[in-house]
Design a protein around this motif. Structure first.
Motif, PDB file in Angstrom:
ATOM      1  N   ARG A 233       0.860  -1.176   0.000  1.00  0.00           N
ATOM      2  CA  ARG A 233       0.000   0.000   0.000  1.00  0.00           C
ATOM      3  C   ARG A 233       0.898   1.228   0.000  1.00  0.00           C
ATOM      4  O   ARG A 233       2.088   1.150   0.353  1.00  0.00           O
ATOM      5  CB  ARG A 233      -0.896   0.002   1.227  1.00  0.00           C
ATOM      6  N   PRO A 234       0.405   2.384  -0.386  1.00  0.00           N
ATOM      7  CA  PRO A 234       1.205   3.606  -0.266  1.00  0.00           C
ATOM      8  C   PRO A 234       1.675   3.815   1.174  1.00  0.00           C
ATOM      9  O   PRO A 234       0.892   3.733   2.117  1.00  0.00           O
ATOM     10  CB  PRO A 234       0.222   4.704  -0.701  1.00  0.00           C
ATOM     11  N   GLY A 235       2.950   4.057   1.331  1.00  0.00           N
ATOM     12  CA  GLY A 235       3.533   4.190   2.667  1.00  0.00           C
ATOM     13  C   GLY A 235       4.033   2.884   3.238  1.00  0.00           C
ATOM     14  O   GLY A 235       4.720   2.869   4.270  1.00  0.00           O
ATOM     15  N   GLY A 236       3.700   1.757   2.587  1.00  0.00           N
ATOM     16  CA  GLY A 236       4.182   0.457   3.045  1.00  0.00           C
ATOM     17  C   GLY A 236       5.672   0.296   2.771  1.00  0.00           C
ATOM     18  O   GLY A 236       6.249   0.977   1.920  1.00  0.00           O
ATOM     19  N   THR A 237       6.302  -0.618   3.501  1.00  0.00           N
ATOM     20  CA  THR A 237       7.755  -0.792   3.392  1.00  0.00           C
ATOM     21  C   THR A 237       8.109  -2.231   3.044  1.00  0.00           C
ATOM     22  O   THR A 237       7.370  -3.167   3.367  1.00  0.00           O
ATOM     23  CB  THR A 237       8.457  -0.398   4.709  1.00  0.00           C
ATOM     24  N   ALA A 238       9.267  -2.381   2.400  1.00  0.00           N
ATOM     25  CA  ALA A 238       9.784  -3.711   2.052  1.00  0.00           C
ATOM     26  C   ALA A 238      11.249  -3.792   2.452  1.00  0.00           C
ATOM     27  O   ALA A 238      12.011  -2.833   2.244  1.00  0.00           O
ATOM     28  CB  ALA A 238       9.626  -3.980   0.562  1.00  0.00           C
ATOM     29  N   LEU A 239      11.638  -4.918   3.013  1.00  0.00           N
ATOM     30  CA  LEU A 239      13.027  -5.174   3.386  1.00  0.00           C
ATOM     31  C   LEU A 239      13.583  -6.246   2.461  1.00  0.00           C
ATOM     32  O   LEU A 239      12.988  -7.317   2.317  1.00  0.00           O
ATOM     33  CB  LEU A 239      13.117  -5.635   4.845  1.00  0.00           C
ATOM     34  N   ILE A 240      14.738  -5.972   1.827  1.00  0.00           N
ATOM     35  CA  ILE A 240      15.347  -6.898   0.869  1.00  0.00           C
ATOM     36  C   ILE A 240      16.775  -7.189   1.298  1.00  0.00           C
ATOM     37  O   ILE A 240      17.541  -6.264   1.607  1.00  0.00           O
ATOM     38  CB  ILE A 240      15.340  -6.305  -0.558  1.00  0.00           C
ATOM     39  N   TYR A 241      17.146  -8.472   1.297  1.00  0.00           N
ATOM     40  CA  TYR A 241      18.515  -8.919   1.558  1.00  0.00           C
ATOM     41  C   TYR A 241      19.010  -9.738   0.361  1.00  0.00           C
ATOM     42  O   TYR A 241      18.272 -10.608  -0.137  1.00  0.00           O
ATOM     43  CB  TYR A 241      18.568  -9.813   2.791  1.00  0.00           C
TER      44      TYR A 241
ATOM     45  N   ASP B 157      10.034   4.116 -10.297  1.00  0.00           N
ATOM     46  CA  ASP B 157       9.531   5.420  -9.865  1.00  0.00           C
ATOM     47  C   ASP B 157       8.421   5.323  -8.826  1.00  0.00           C
ATOM     48  O   ASP B 157       7.931   6.350  -8.344  1.00  0.00           O
ATOM     49  CB  ASP B 157       9.044   6.225 -11.071  1.00  0.00           C
ATOM     50  N   CYS B 158       8.029   4.083  -8.464  1.00  0.00           N
ATOM     51  CA  CYS B 158       6.938   3.916  -7.496  1.00  0.00           C
ATOM     52  C   CYS B 158       7.427   3.714  -6.069  1.00  0.00           C
ATOM     53  O   CYS B 158       6.621   3.550  -5.151  1.00  0.00           O
ATOM     54  CB  CYS B 158       6.051   2.742  -7.904  1.00  0.00           C
ATOM     55  N   VAL B 159       8.750   3.689  -5.876  1.00  0.00           N
ATOM     56  CA  VAL B 159       9.290   3.485  -4.529  1.00  0.00           C
ATOM     57  C   VAL B 159      10.434   4.461  -4.281  1.00  0.00           C
ATOM     58  O   VAL B 159      10.998   5.035  -5.220  1.00  0.00           O
ATOM     59  CB  VAL B 159       9.807   2.034  -4.335  1.00  0.00           C
TER      60      VAL B 159
ATOM     61  N   GLU C 166      10.168   2.199   0.480  1.00  0.00           N
ATOM     62  CA  GLU C 166       8.853   2.714   0.848  1.00  0.00           C
ATOM     63  C   GLU C 166       8.048   2.930  -0.423  1.00  0.00           C
ATOM     64  O   GLU C 166       8.537   3.526  -1.393  1.00  0.00           O
ATOM     65  CB  GLU C 166       8.972   4.026   1.620  1.00  0.00           C
ATOM     66  N   LYS C 167       6.823   2.456  -0.434  1.00  0.00           N
ATOM     67  CA  LYS C 167       5.935   2.633  -1.587  1.00  0.00           C
ATOM     68  C   LYS C 167       5.419   4.066  -1.607  1.00  0.00           C
ATOM     69  O   LYS C 167       4.925   4.582  -0.604  1.00  0.00           O
ATOM     70  CB  LYS C 167       4.754   1.647  -1.469  1.00  0.00           C
TER      71      LYS C 167
END
Length: 732
Positions: free
Chosen positions: A566-574, A711-713, A730-731
């Motif tokens: 969702r907008p404002g949501g976050t993702a963690l990538i390793y 461009d979306c994050v 962050e989205k």
């Protein structure tokens, strides 16, 4: 006067001044008193100044001594308090590392008790007696082979009473007499996942009460451990156990028998009725002609994990347990283990897969971890039911193991582990993909299929959550919806119970393991996740994207993560980093191998699990030889992917990493079993299959650049964590 002479002391007359107000005039009579006192008292009154001086000095000395002792006692108390606090903090870190459970500073109903676990000799019965003094308990959980236990009281007040009384208290273990100190912390919840009930390896049976106690006694008495010193079948003294052979001598130097040199006398006559019974009942098809009798002393005797040599014996192997019960460990080459209780007077029968493919062994120890309830004993497989485990003291056990000597080469259906069918299929080394179709095919063969094969072994080495990922998950608001894309065995799905977490993975076998742990997970590809767009508050992708073989597919995977948020949501990538030495600091991955002389080789991981290397399988130096062989075979083909060698710096971003199924060793926390065959030896190479997985290791800034191309994050944070590049998105 005569009456005074009869006394054993003398009176003298003294004049004592009364304590009174000062005289107003000279006419006022002085206040004095004439009395008769015993001589010692009189002497004291006559020398008041000297007497007071000595008393004052003695009193001062006593006060000084008491003050010094009080100060020493105070320092000792403070020292003990600091030690208890230090041990408490260490126990907190251990719990977080092993179970992902965080201790709290406020009082709760639940406690974790360090130094009171099955792993350091505390039995369930003794711990129950200790804890029952402070209130009624709802739960007592004792994880297998761990040095801590969990207890939940009915009320917080009862838990506080136990905490205040037991924290830092010394107790004596009843079974061994060792003194230990308990260190206690509060925890919010106690919710350890039990492993699914284990099934017996295929082809294995345990027949209880196969003989009577009278028959057991006669069999034990038939073995003369003191006599027969001059005979060929005399006992062999091995480390912590005694051995005698009949029919043929089993040679431990080559794990085989000399088929042309039978021992005189054959098998003991007393064994023949028992063997006839086994033939009649269908437990064996061939009458054995070789017997090995082992006597195991409690506490130290064991046998290393091994598979009986294929070329030496026929299919059926049977073993009779006499004198005491024992727990025997069975292990599949993929890492799956089953602990099985062999009761006294029972018969173990191994045929087919259990005989040819699984290793079996007995860990040397004084106690076995067993089911406390009778139900568990009947099942005869030791499950990880943390609410029903206790310790069982070992006693002297004797085993009669019967085999049939093989007269022709073994042609079993397990050629990769059969010494009669030497050699392995060679790896067809793939080329770097040139298009989408080749990339998909490469990932299917060298990622998806490999994880299906190694899922159980992979899961057994993936139990410790990585601290900074745990920190990310715990920082999310209560009630957040989280997707773990590429969840593996689900080690992050239960970190924060205040979240709604769902996992997915390309490997069906890994998803099944998540289901066994009661986690929500499903099978899908990270390129196309069947979750509604914008429905997730957060996503994590841990050690996944580096398995995609082209830049376009890696970018598409990150775009799919962004779609879920969702907008404002976050993702963690390793992802795995090309730089295993960063800012003059070697990663834990490189530190595991000291003194390496092959710094220019590709690397591959070992079973010792570093905190942040989710790429790690079992390792032996044999993989280096494989790498050289493969590189030499394809040295003229420049687009072939190199094969990685353990614990050295990367020199290629796209490569194959071997996963070695170690069949020759078994190592446990706190102790190491004897190695059956040397690491890197020809024997181990023949017995242990190797799988190869594709990786693209990321250079510094590469992952961040890929993310910024969307461009979306936006990139909230980018950092290096023990051999991995990491970003938080962050989205927008």
């Amino acid at each position: 006067m005569s009456m005074l002479m009869l006394r054993p002391y003398t009176f003298v007359v003294v004049c004592l001044r009364r304590k009174s107000k000062p005289k107003v005039s000279n006419k006022e009579p002085s206040s004095s008193l004439i009395v008769a006192l015993p001589l010692p008292t009189a002497a004291a009154q006559l020398r008041p100044a000297a007497r007071y001086s000595r008393f004052q000095k003695l009193l001062l000395q006593q006060n000084t001594s008491m003050e010094a002792k009080t100060s020493e006692d105070h320092l000792e108390v403070q020292k003990m308090k600091k030690k208890v606090l230090r041990k408490q903090v260490r126990a907190q870190h251990t719990l977080m590392r092993h179970e992902g459970i965080q201790c709290v500073s406020h009082a709760t109903q639940s406690l974790v008790i360090a130094n009171a676990g099955l792993g350091n000799g505390m039995s369930r019965q003794q711990l129950l007696r200790i804890l029952e003094e402070y209130g009624a308990m709802e739960t007592l959980l004792m994880p297998p082979n761990k040095p801590y236990s969990f207890v939940k009281y009915r009320t917080t007040e009862e838990a506080k009473k136990a905490f205040n009384t037991l924290n830092g208290k010394e107790v004596t273990l009843e079974d061994c007499g060792q003194n230990i100190i308990l260190y206690i912390n509060f925890v919010e919840k106690v919710s350890l996942q039990n492993a699914a009930p284990a099934s017996l390896p295929p082809g294995l049976m345990v027949i209880e009460k196969i003989i009577s106690p009278e028959e057991e006694k006669r069999l034990l008495e038939s073995i003369d451990w003191k006599g027969d010193e001059d005979t060929q079948n005399a006992q062999k003294t091995l480390k912590h156990r005694r051995v005698k052979h009949f029919g043929y001598e089993f040679r431990y130097d080559n794990n085989n028998v000399d088929k042309d040199k039978p021992l005189p006398g054959g098998l003991p006559e007393i064994c023949k009725p028992f063997l006839e019974k086994c033939l009649k009942q269908g437990y064996i098809k061939h009458k054995p002609d070789q017997l090995t009798v082992n006597q195991y002393e409690p506490g130290q005797a064991g046998i290393p994990p091994h598979t009986d040599t294929h070329s030496a014996f026929e299919d059926e192997i049977i073993s009779l347990s006499l004198g005491a019960e024992i727990v025997m460990d069975f292990k599949h080459p993929d890492g799956h283990t089953v602990a099985i209780m062999l009761p006294r007077c029972s018969l173990l029968v191994m045929t087919g897969e259990s005989r040819y493919l699984w290793t079996h062994g007995i860990t040397p120890r004084k106690y076995d971890v067993v089911q406390a309830s009778e139900l568990g004993q009947k099942v005869r497989t030791i499950t990880a039911d943390v609410g029903d485990l206790t310790l069982n003291r070992r006693e002297t056990r004797t085993s009669f193991t019967f085999r049939k000597v093989r007269r022709s080469p073994c042609n079993c259906i397990y050629p990769s582990v059969c010494d009669s069918q030497k050699g392995q299929q060679r790896l067809v080394q793939p080329s770097f993909p040139q298009n989408e179709m080749e990339a998909s095919k490469l990932e299917q063969e060298y990622v998806h299929k490999v994880y299906e094969e190694i899922a159980t072994h992979f899961s057994s080495t993936r139990h410790s959550p990585w601290p900074r990922i745990v920190e990310f998950l715990r920082s999310l608001p209560t009630g957040s919806i989280v997707a773990d894309i590429g969840c593996g065995n689900g080690k992050y799905l239960g970190i924060n119970e205040d979240l709604y977490v769902v996992g997915c993975d390309r490997s069906k076998n890994l998803v099944d393991i998540c289901g066994e742990k009661h986690f929500q997970a499903f099978v899908c590809d990270a390129l196309s996740v069947p979750i509604r767009s914008g429905s997730c508050d957060a996503c994590i992708s841990i050690a996944v994207i580096h398995h995609f073989s082209t830049a376009e597919r890696r970018l598409a995977t990150i775009r799919e993560l962004a779609r879920l948020l969702r907008p404002g949501g976050t993702a963690l990538i390793y992802v795995w980093a090309m730089e295993q030495e960063y800012k003059n600091q070697k990663s834990k991955y490189l530190k595991e191998k000291s003194g390496s002389k092959n710094k220019d080789k590709e690397m591959y991981t070992g079973t010792a699990q570093g905190p942040l290397n989710d790429q790690e399988p079992g390792y032996s130096s044999q993989d280096s030889a494989w790498s050289h062989q493969l590189l030499n075979d394809f040295k003229d083909e420049s687009f072939r992917l190199p094969v990685h060698t353990n614990r050295t710096s990367f020199h290629s971003q796209d490569l194959l990493v071997p996963w070695h199924l170690k069949g020759g060793t078994k190592k446990k926390e706190g102790s190491a079993d004897t190695v059956v065959v040397p690491s890197g030896s020809k024997e181990l190479q023949e017995l242990s299959p190797i799988f190869h997985r594709y990786y693209h290791v990321f250079c510094e800034g590469e992952l961040e650049a890929v993310c910024r191309s969307l461009d979306c994050v936006r990139v909230q944070k980018s950092y290096y964590d023990q051999g991995n590049w990491c970003v938080i998105l962050e989205k927008l």
